[in-house]
Enzyme design. Structure first.
Site, mmCIF file in Angstrom:
data_model
loop_
_atom_site.group_PDB
_atom_site.id
_atom_site.type_symbol
_atom_site.label_atom_id
_atom_site.label_comp_id
_atom_site.label_asym_id
_atom_site.label_seq_id
_atom_site.Cartn_x
_atom_site.Cartn_y
_atom_site.Cartn_z
ATOM 1 N N LYS A 50 35.186 43.474 31.008
ATOM 2 C CA LYS A 50 35.424 42.082 31.447
ATOM 3 C C LYS A 50 34.495 41.726 32.599
ATOM 4 C CE LYS A 50 39.015 41.205 34.262
ATOM 5 N NZ LYS A 50 38.621 40.557 35.515
ATOM 6 N N ASN A 51 34.385 42.656 33.583
ATOM 7 C CA ASN A 51 33.658 42.318 34.802
ATOM 8 C C ASN A 51 32.141 42.441 34.686
ATOM 9 O OD1 ASN A 51 36.087 41.638 35.897
ATOM 10 N ND2 ASN A 51 36.292 43.479 37.155
ATOM 11 N N CYS A 97 44.293 34.391 45.831
ATOM 12 C CA CYS A 97 45.102 34.765 44.666
ATOM 13 C C CYS A 97 46.116 35.801 45.166
ATOM 14 C CB CYS A 97 44.236 35.306 43.542
ATOM 15 S SG CYS A 97 43.561 36.910 43.923
ATOM 16 N N ARG A 132 40.485 36.451 49.247
ATOM 17 C CA ARG A 132 39.364 36.356 48.301
ATOM 18 C C ARG A 132 38.329 35.338 48.786
ATOM 19 N NH1 ARG A 132 40.955 38.546 43.422
ATOM 20 N NH2 ARG A 132 38.742 38.906 43.017
ATOM 21 N N ASP A 139 40.738 48.511 41.337
ATOM 22 C CA ASP A 139 41.354 47.959 40.119
ATOM 23 C C ASP A 139 42.184 48.984 39.359
ATOM 24 O OD1 ASP A 139 38.606 45.708 39.259
ATOM 25 O OD2 ASP A 139 40.193 45.618 40.760
ATOM 26 N N ARG A 152 44.568 38.418 30.437
ATOM 27 C CA ARG A 152 43.305 38.098 31.104
ATOM 28 C C ARG A 152 42.338 39.273 31.021
ATOM 29 N NH1 ARG A 152 43.923 36.654 36.994
ATOM 30 N NH2 ARG A 152 41.678 36.594 36.657
HETATM 31 C C1 EPZ Z 1 35.260 41.881 41.779
HETATM 32 O O1 EPZ Z 1 35.880 40.833 42.492
HETATM 33 C C2 EPZ Z 1 36.093 42.099 40.537
HETATM 34 N N1 EPZ Z 1 36.088 40.874 39.723
HETATM 35 C C3 EPZ Z 1 37.521 42.468 40.947
HETATM 36 O O2 EPZ Z 1 38.238 42.749 39.755
HETATM 37 C C4 EPZ Z 1 37.476 43.737 41.790
HETATM 38 O O3 EPZ Z 1 38.785 44.037 42.241
HETATM 39 C C5 EPZ Z 1 36.565 43.519 43.007
HETATM 40 O O4 EPZ Z 1 35.254 43.093 42.547
HETATM 41 C C6 EPZ Z 1 36.388 44.785 43.831
HETATM 42 O O5 EPZ Z 1 35.865 45.793 43.018
HETATM 43 C C7 EPZ Z 1 34.994 40.604 38.976
HETATM 44 O O6 EPZ Z 1 34.012 41.339 38.958
HETATM 45 C C8 EPZ Z 1 35.064 39.354 38.141
HETATM 46 P P1 EPZ Z 1 34.494 41.518 46.101
HETATM 47 P P2 EPZ Z 1 35.108 40.152 43.740
HETATM 48 O O7 EPZ Z 1 33.681 40.329 46.425
HETATM 49 O O8 EPZ Z 1 33.667 40.175 43.514
HETATM 50 C C9 EPZ Z 1 35.770 40.458 50.502
HETATM 51 C C10 EPZ Z 1 40.013 42.599 38.272
HETATM 52 O O9 EPZ Z 1 41.166 43.010 38.349
HETATM 53 N N2 EPZ Z 1 34.813 39.349 50.391
HETATM 54 O O10 EPZ Z 1 33.809 42.801 45.739
HETATM 55 O O11 EPZ Z 1 35.778 38.842 43.995
HETATM 56 C C11 EPZ Z 1 36.960 40.304 49.559
HETATM 57 O O12 EPZ Z 1 37.956 39.485 50.136
HETATM 58 C C12 EPZ Z 1 39.374 41.914 39.448
HETATM 59 O O13 EPZ Z 1 39.263 42.727 37.253
HETATM 60 C C13 EPZ Z 1 34.607 38.524 51.503
HETATM 61 O O14 EPZ Z 1 35.215 38.697 52.554
HETATM 62 O O15 EPZ Z 1 35.479 41.155 44.902
HETATM 63 C C14 EPZ Z 1 37.402 41.734 49.365
HETATM 64 O O16 EPZ Z 1 38.216 42.104 50.463
HETATM 65 C C15 EPZ Z 1 40.345 41.761 40.604
HETATM 66 N N3 EPZ Z 1 33.733 37.493 51.389
HETATM 67 C C16 EPZ Z 1 36.096 42.537 49.417
HETATM 68 O O17 EPZ Z 1 35.132 41.661 50.043
HETATM 69 C C17 EPZ Z 1 33.049 37.235 50.218
HETATM 70 O O18 EPZ Z 1 32.251 36.275 50.178
HETATM 71 C C18 EPZ Z 1 35.562 42.921 48.060
HETATM 72 O O19 EPZ Z 1 35.545 41.748 47.277
HETATM 73 C C19 EPZ Z 1 33.269 38.078 49.114
HETATM 74 C C20 EPZ Z 1 34.148 39.138 49.229
#
Ligand code: EPZ
Length: 420
Positions: free
Chosen positions: A23-24, A117, A122, A307, A399
C-alpha cells in the site's frame, strides 16, 4: 449499521497466504504519475480503499485512470485541477503526496491540510518546509496549503530534522525538475521509499544514493512514462506472521521478502517462533506451547516498524512473562491497548512505553477498531482468544488489507462479516 467482523477464536492457522502489493508504495507511485504526460503502468497494485481514494483524487486532478486486475494504468495528459479538496484528504492523509508533483509540474498546488488522525498529530510541516527551502511561496489559508512556484523550484541542500516517509517522497518529487542539484539529508530508507526512488529513475529522473541517508537529485527537463511492479507489502506479511505465531500455527507467506523485515523477524524469533526464509517467501511456525517475552522499540527503517507495533503487542499480551513496547514515532499509537484490556490483556501505558504482563489467554469480547493497524491487531486477538470476538468499525481494515477474510479463512480461521 457499520460492518463488523465476528471471529471464533482458538483455531490453529495453517496454510499459505499470498502477500499483496505494498500500500505504502502504491500510493506515492500513483501520485508520481502526475509528473509526466505519458502513460505510467503499475503492476501488483492492491485492491484497497486507500488505493481507490488515491485513484479517485488523481482522476479529479485530470488523470485518465484504468484498472485491469492488479494492473493500474495512469495518464495525465493535462492537469485540470491543482487542488486536493478536504473531502479527499480527510479520507486519506496520503493525499499530501500530490502536493509536490503539482507544484513541480504546474507551478502551484492547493492541498487541504490533512487533519490529525487517531495515531497522532501527523504534522506536514516538513513537507511544506522542503518547498519553501526550494523557493516556493507557501501559505496556510482556510485549512489549505497554498504553494506557488511559477518559475519552478531551485535545488538546494535539505536536512530533515526528523525522518519522514512521505516527506522524503514529496521532496524527491519536488527535486526531479528543480534547477540544479537537490541533496536530501537524513531521508527515510524504508523499502517503499527506495523502490519509489527507483520508479522515478525509471521515469527519467536522476536520483543517486538510494538506500543511504543522503539522496541527491539532479534536476531534468521532463519525465517519461514507464512500467513498474509494486513490491510485496511487508506490513501485511508481518501481520500474518503474528497470526501464525499467536495461534501456534504454520503459515507460508508467499512473496514475502525476508530482508524487508529483518528487525521484525529478529524480534519474532526471540518469542520462540521459527522463521524459514525460502526462495519464494517466508515460512512462519510456532509449535511451542508458549510465547517468550521480548521487548521492542519502534524507529524508522531498518528498525522495528511502527506499523507492526499494535500487532506485536497482541502477541506479547499472551507471552509467558513481561515485555515493554516503546513507540518512538507516533504520540498516540496505543489506542488498541484499551481494547485489548477489554479482552483480558494486562497492559499499563506509561508515556511512550507500554508495559505488558502476559496472560494465559485472551477472552473474546466486542471491541472497537480505531485505526488501520489497531483494527487488524484486534482481529489477531480474536483469532487467539477463547470464545467469540466482534471487531467493530471494520472499514479501517479494508484500507490496508486486501481480501483479509479469505486469506485468513484459507488457513482455517473461523470468521464472518456482520452488518451491512
Ligand atoms: C508513513 O506515514 C506511512 N504511510 C505510515 O503508515 C507509517 O506509519 C509512517 O510512514 C512511519 O513509518 C504512508 O507511507 C502512506 P512520517 P507518514 O512522516 O509519512 C512526524 C499505515 O498504517 N512528522 O514518516 O505520514 C510524524 O508526526 C500508515 O500504513 C512531522 O513532525 O509518517 C511522525 O511522528 C500509518 N512533520 C514522524 O514524523 C512532518 O512534516 C514520522 O512520520 C512529517 C512527519
Amino acid at each position: 449499521m457499520l460492518q463488523s467482523m465476528k471471529i471464533e477464536g482458538g483455531h490453529r492457522l495453517e496454510g499459505t497466504i499470498e502477500i499483496s502489493g505494498a500500500k505504502n508504495l502504491a500510493l506515492p507511485a500513483i501520485a508520481s504519475s502526475l509528473l509526466t504526460d505519458q502513460q505510467v503502468i503499475l503492476h501488483n497494485v492492491p485492491k484497497l480503499t486507500d488505493v481507490a481514494s488515491m485513484l479517485g483524487l488523481l482522476g479529479y486532478l485530470g488523470c485518465d485512470v484504468s484498472r485491469s486486475g492488479d494492473t493500474v494504468t495512469l495518464c495525465t495528459k493535462d492537469v485540470i485541477n491543482v487542488d486536493a479538496p478536504y473531502d479527499y484528504v480527510r479520507k486519506m492523509r496520503a493525499s499530501i503526496l500530490c502536493l509536490s508533483p503539482l507544484v513541480a509540474r504546474c507551478g502551484r498546488a492547493e492541498i487541504s491540510l490533512p487533519g490529525g488522525c487517531a495515531i497522532g498529530l501527523r504534522s506536514v510541516d516538513l513537507h511544506i518546509r522542503t518547498l519553501i527551502l526550494m523557493g516556493a511561496n507557501v501559505s496556510i489559508e482556510d485549512g489549505l496549503i497554498k504553494a506557488y512556484a511559477p518559475n519552478g523550484l531551485i535545488g538546494c541542500d535539505i536536512d530533515f530534522p526528523k525522518v519522514t516517509v512521505t516527506g522524503t517522497e514529496n521532496a524527491l518529487m519536488a527535486g526531479v525538475f528543480a534547477k540544479g542539484v537537490t541533496r536530501l539529508i537524513n531521508v527515510a530508507k524504508e523499502p517503499e521509499v527506495q523502490e519509489f526512488a527507483k520508479l522515478l529513475n525509471l521515469m527519467g529522473a536522476k536520483i543517486s544514493g538510494i538506500g543511504t541517508s543522503v539522496l541527491e537529485i539532479e534536476g531534468v527537463e521532463q519525465l517519461h512514462g514507464t512500467e513498474f511492479s509494486i513490491i510485496p507489502d511487508r506490513i501485511e506479511a508481518g501481520t500474518y506472521a503474528i497470526a501464525s505465531a499467536i495461534t501456534h500455527g504454520s503459515i507460508f507467506l508467499k512473496n514475502c521478502v525476508y530482508d524487508h523485515l529483518q528487525s521484525f523477524f529478529t524480534a519474532l524469533q526471540q518469542t520462540g517462533t521459527t522463521i524459514q526464509n525460502r526462495k519464494d517467501g517466508v515460512l512462519i511456525t510456532n509449535d511451542l506451547d508458549t510465547i517468550y517475552p521480548y521487548c521492542i522499540y519502534t524507529n524508522p527503517y531498518p528498525a522495528f516498524p511502527t506499523d507492526l507495533q499494535a500487532q506485536y503487542m497482541v502477541l506479547m499480551s499472551v507471552c509467558h512473562g513481561n515485555a515493554t513496547i516503546t513507540e518512538n514515532l507516533f504520540e498516540n499509537r496505543f489506542m488498541h491497548a484499551q481494547e485489548l484490556t477489554r479482552m483480558g490483556a494486562r497492559i499499563y501505558i506509561d508515556g511512550k512505553n507500554a508495559r505488558i504482563t502476559g496472560v494465559p489467554s485472551l477472552k473474546g469480547a466486542p471491541v472497537m477498531a480505531t485505526d488501520l493497524r489497531a483494527s487488524v491487531a484486534l482481529v489477531l486477538a480474536g483469532l487467539a482468544a477463547e470464545g467469540t470476538t466482534i471487531v467493530n468499525r471494520l472499514y479501517h481494515i479494508d484500507r490496508g488489507y486486501e481480501n483479509i477474510d479469505d486469506k485468513l479463512r484459507s488457513c482455517g480461521a473461523v470468521l464472518e462479516r456482520v452488518g451491512q
